[in-house]
Design an enzyme around this catalytic site. Structure first.
Site: not given
Ligand SMILES: O=C(O)[C@@H](CO)OP(=O)(O)O
Length: 252
Positions: A12-13, A64, A91, A186, A188
């Site tokens: 992950r970045h 990123r 992401e 990323h 997710n």
């Molecule tokens: O904001 C986002 O795009 C993601 C990753 O940084 O956040 P989260 O962990 O809340 O899904």
């Protein structure tokens, strides 16, 4: 010990400017901050120390992830390896939450709704209209994606659906050559890939978080099943602390 012919490294970045500001990011193309750059370099050093030298790189189209890969590969003296980039590793598109403060969103909508948007498998945030402030509707890097395929919001289930064709068509063929494959992406999009690799249920994926900048090694058998479920972080102690921090974002 099962035979493990394939080596896959997920990274992950490093921390981004908007991770540090606690803003929902999604497809907004924010840069790494100084801490994120250092994490990326450390990620490359961990690879080198473990003797895990990537032969090929896959990244999202977001800077990123691209910069993290470049810094990590520089640190491991592997900046020269071939690379493919795809929006399918981006992401999760965070819809109308993109650009919004996580703590303010939690305060406005309450914990249940906030966590549903962040982590539920199949509830996407409201759509972000084309042309809105944090929309990517005019971004030339997505010009080749037909309008009906272009995300305006996504839940994790949507990410699995758009990421898997890339896994099968681009990453698996590289694994089949026998080289070590690095995927820099990323929180997710990597949760989506881990869900697929480990066969994590729709319920259990809710509780899985991925830390920034720490390489996660998967050794895969001939059927591309992990020989160690969940893979192995190259710095397990740092990963544990960082996973807690991601989980608690917004609660400040
Ligand atoms: O904001 C986002 O795009 C993601 C990753 O940084 O956040 P989260 O962990 O809340 O899904």
């Amino acid at each position: 010990m099962a035979d493990a012919p394939y080596k896959l490294i997920l990274l992950r970045h490093g921390e981004s400017e908007w991770n540090a500001k606690n803003l929902f990011t999604g497809w907004v193309d924010v840069n790494l901050n100084e801490k994120g750059e250092k994490e990326a370099v450390r990620g490359g050093e961990l690879l080198q120390d473990a003797g895990l030298l990537p032969d090929v790189l896959h990244t999202s189209t977001l800077k990123r992830a691209i910069r993290t890969a470049n810094l990590a590969l520089d640190a491991a003296d592997r900046a020269w390896i071939p690379v493919q980039r795809s929006w399918r590793l981006n992401e999760r598109h965070y819809g109308a939450l993109q650009g919004k403060d996580k703590a303010a969103t939690l305060a406005e909508f309450g914990e249940e709704q906030f966590m549903k948007w962040r982590r539920s498998y199949d509830t996407p945030p409201p759509e972000l209209a084309d042309g809105a402030e944090w929309s990517q509707s005019d971004d030339p890097r997505y010009a080749a994606i037909p309008s009906e395929l272009r995300p305006r919001t996504e839940c994790l289930k949507d990410v699995v659906v758009r990421m898997l064709p890339y896994w099968y068509d681009a990453i698996v063929p590289d694994l089949l050559t026998g080289g070590t494959v690095l995927v820099t992406a990323h929180g997710n999009s990597l949760r989506a890939l881990v869900k697929h690799l480990d066969g994590v249920s729709d319920e259990d994926i809710v509780g899985l978080n991925i830390p920034t900048g720490i390489p996660l090694l998967y050794e895969l058998d001939a059927d591309f099943h992990p020989t160690t479920p969940g893979g192995r972080y190259l710095d397990p102690e740092a990963a544990k602390a960082a996973i807690e921090a991601v989980k608690n974002q917004g609660k400040k």
